[in-house]
Write a protein that holds these residues in place. Structure first.
Motif, PDB file in Angstrom:
ATOM      1  N   HIS A 125       0.825  -1.634   0.162  1.00  0.00           N
ATOM      2  CA  HIS A 125       0.156   0.359   0.139  1.00  0.00           C
ATOM      3  C   HIS A 125       0.554   1.356  -0.107  1.00  0.00           C
ATOM      4  O   HIS A 125       1.176   1.527   1.201  1.00  0.00           O
ATOM      5  N   GLU A 128       1.361   4.527   2.385  1.00  0.00           N
ATOM      6  CA  GLU A 128       1.700   4.249   3.911  1.00  0.00           C
ATOM      7  C   GLU A 128       3.399   3.760   3.631  1.00  0.00           C
ATOM      8  O   GLU A 128       4.083   2.544   3.147  1.00  0.00           O
ATOM      9  N   HIS A 200      -5.921   0.392  -3.543  1.00  0.00           N
ATOM     10  CA  HIS A 200      -5.900  -0.571  -2.604  1.00  0.00           C
ATOM     11  C   HIS A 200      -5.740  -1.751  -2.357  1.00  0.00           C
ATOM     12  O   HIS A 200      -5.010  -2.824  -1.328  1.00  0.00           O
ATOM     13  N   HIS A 234       2.291  -2.640   6.908  1.00  0.00           N
ATOM     14  CA  HIS A 234       1.376  -1.839   6.983  1.00  0.00           C
ATOM     15  C   HIS A 234       1.088  -0.996   7.826  1.00  0.00           C
ATOM     16  O   HIS A 234       2.132  -1.161   8.766  1.00  0.00           O
ATOM     17  N   GLN A 235       0.234   0.293   7.340  1.00  0.00           N
ATOM     18  CA  GLN A 235      -0.226   1.024   8.581  1.00  0.00           C
ATOM     19  C   GLN A 235      -1.394   1.484   8.689  1.00  0.00           C
ATOM     20  O   GLN A 235      -2.088   0.761   7.409  1.00  0.00           O
TER      21      GLN A 235
HETATM   22 ZN   LIG Z   1      -2.022  -1.736   3.976  1.00  0.00          ZN
END
Ligand SMILES: [Zn+2]
Length: 595
Positions: A125, A128, A200, A234-235
């Motif tokens: 992503h 992020e 996403h 991830h974030q």
């Molecule tokens: Zn993510």
């Protein structure tokens, strides 16, 4: 004398090159994690190539092209000695993951010879931004550091540092850096998707593998390397935490081998522990976040169905400084958050440091438990093979509810059993020894179905994630039905049986309510997704052992279905069967060509 000189010259050159690892600051002009600074993919690709050229700890692999045509890179990092024997260690990793034809003793011997294989990725992503930047920093540290821990890791672990979305990094970083004044830089209002087609949802494509990036990644994960651990970055962390990490909340998927769940616990404990040793608070786990292990189809989650210990962290942080907000509910230490973080300003570099620590925690775990990790993936695979060779009933909510219902409906229910949680054992047998409710031994996909091309596409989705598929070389009969040559057979006595069951069978999500009669707890992701149903593939379940004139298809090799066109005389037109999805593609091509 002359050869001694040559050796000396070689040694000097070699030492010089080993010391010549460019720092991120030398290459990018800033340290990874400096405020207001992002690297784009062009710079990152050049850096990875420089690292590979400068160090004998690295083998660089182009795992394929992206949708926008960039090369997608994986850095394999290990000791120089291991790097020279990658093919050997890859074979050991594959044999243990497939588990076929091995005894426990042989598996122990292979595990003793092998190296742990750990996947660490970044950037899936693209907004992020900690993801790609921790990958760059981790690569630099693993390649340049000489401390005892790093050296032990390199000797015992093969690390696959994989960039998950080059196009996205290029877009996002250029967008952020376009503003010359650092304080004005922002990731807001990106002009287009950071993955050309899915944006996403590039993290919802891992059993279908439609996108080039997921195809590249899937090939390395499920066909080539089969790492025992994979770590997907991830974030962002939930407000008031620094990060959410393993282990995750319930439910997990009932087709998993229990070792998956207990192994996630073990690696998660190592990650959380290390941060606490280093004085880095703010790790939340289990009920501290919404993440679960129910869904199949995410980069991390598809691995569980292949007996790989999948790790996800969701961390805070941005090149534009932020703050850890005050969330009172997060400040009471608990099993979910043993070491809460207090409100404070937060800089990008802190998230990079946390991420490197977490990566090192995973690598240190893999180094210390190398042979156990290798043996355990074999054990999970062998458990799956054995479950598929005999009658087996998967424990799941609907089955357990059926036991309770049968007891409730029983007219012979003795009064003294009222109000007790314990019910007579015969009710178990009536459901979980009922032959009609056995797990299938395999599935047959007949060649004579209206949309055969879609059935082939479904089979390819299985093959691309490492599922073993057979095809009949002649017509055959099973349980009274005759099938033509060319039918596909997917047996459940294989290492990745959890994935086979999940692609053919409906998911049985538990009734998860906040309190009896209360609102449901939403699942983190999709609750149901049976691919065979979604694609409208006709198939038969077979619950008894069966054999036939079956040819095993080459491992990981895509299947093609040549079309046939029968033309007699001079045709006045062609009829396309509207039951076949491909007919619509053909019609669209014809329309575009002006037909
Ligand atoms: Zn993510």
């Amino acid at each position: 004398m002359r050869s001694a000189l040559l050796i000396l010259a070689f040694f000097c050159l070699h030492t010089a090159s080993a010391q010549n690892i460019p720092t991120p600051k030398e290459h990018f002009g800033f340290n990874i994690g400096d405020d207001y600074q992002l690297a784009n993919y062009t710079q990152t690709e050049a850096y990875f190539r420089r690292l590979a050229a400068a160090s004998d700890r690295v083998h660089l692999v182009e795992i394929g092209g992206t949708e926008e045509g960039r090369p997608q890179l994986m850095l394999i990092v290990s000791s120089p000695k291991n790097i020279r024997q990658l093919a050997h260690f890859k074979t050991i990793s594959q044999r243990l993951a497939h588990a076929e034809g091995l005894t426990d003793q042989q598996a122990h011997e292979l595990a003793a010879q092998g190296k742990a294989v750990v996947w660490i990725d970044g950037g899936l992503h693209a907004t992020e931004t900690v993801g790609t930047h921790q990958l760059i920093e981790t690569a630099y540290q693993l390649i340049s550091r000489k401390d005892p821990e790093t050296m032990r890791i390199l000797d015992n672990v093969i690390i696959l540092l994989t960039h998950c979305n080059p196009d996205g990094q290029e877009l996002v970083s250029n967008w952020y850096m376009r503003e010359p004044k650092p304080e004005k830089r922002s990731l807001d209002n990106l002009p287009r998707l950071y993955e050309k087609y899915a944006g996403h949802d590039n993290n919802r494509d891992f059993f279908m593998l439609n996108l080039k990036e997921t195809q590249n990644i899937g090939r390395q994960l499920f066909i080539e390397w089969l790492p025992q651990i994979m770590y997907n970055h991830h974030q962002a962390g939930p407000a008031g935490s620094v990060l959410a990490g393993p282990p995750y909340r319930d439910p997990f998927n009932y087709v998993f081998d229990p070792l998956i769940i207990t192994s996630i616990d073990a690696v998660g404990a190592a990650m959380n522990n290390r941060l606490n040793v280093e004085g880095k608070p703010g790790y939340t786990q289990r009920s501290g976040s919404v993440f679960s292990t129910w869904y199949n189809g995410g980069l991390r989650t598809t691995t569980y169905f292949h007996n790989i210990i999948g790790l996800l962290t969701e961390i805070i942080g941005s090149p534009t400084p932020t703050t850890v907000p005050l969330v009172p509910g997060r400040l009471i230490p608990s099993g979910a958050t043993p070491n809460p973080v207090t409100p404070q300003p937060w800089h990008f570099r802190q998230s990079i440091d946390y991420s490197v620590s977490l990566n090192y925690a995973v690598l240190d775990y893999a180094m210390r438990n190398r042979d156990e990790l290798l043996f355990n993936i074999y054990k999970m695979g062998m458990n799956s093979i054995q479950r598929g060779q005999k009658d087996n009933w998967t424990l799941s909510p609907r089955r357990i509810a059926a036991i309770g219902q049968m007891y409730k409906d029983s007219s012979r229910r003795p009064a003294d059993e009222e109000g007790s949680d314990t019910i007579p054992a015969r009710y178990y047998d009536s459901v979980l020894k009922n032959p009609a409710l056995r797990d299938p031994r395999g599935y047959i996909i007949p060649a004579d179905q209206p949309d055969r091309a879609t059935a082939v596409r479904f089979i390819n989705a299985l093959i691309h994630t490492g599922i073993v598929v057979h095809q009949s070389t002649a017509s055959f009969a099973v349980e009274g039905r005759t099938y033509p040559a060319g039918s596909f057979i997917v047996r459940t006595d294989q290492a990745f049986r959890p994935h086979v069951l999940d692609m053919f069978e409906p998911q049985d999500h538990p009734n998860d309510f906040q309190y009896p009669g209360g609102p449901p707890v939403p699942p983190y992701d999709a609750a149901g997704w049976t691919l065979a149903y979604q694609m409208g593939v006709s198939f038969d379940r077979v619950q008894n052992g069966f054999e036939g004139p079956f040819r095993r298809l080459p491992y990981g090799e895509e299947q093609h279905m040549p079309g046939t066109l029968v033309v007699k005389g001079s045709p006045q037109g062609f009829v396309l069967d509207s039951r076949a999805n491909q007919s619509f593609a053909v019609v669209n091509d014809l329309l575009q060509a002006g037909i």
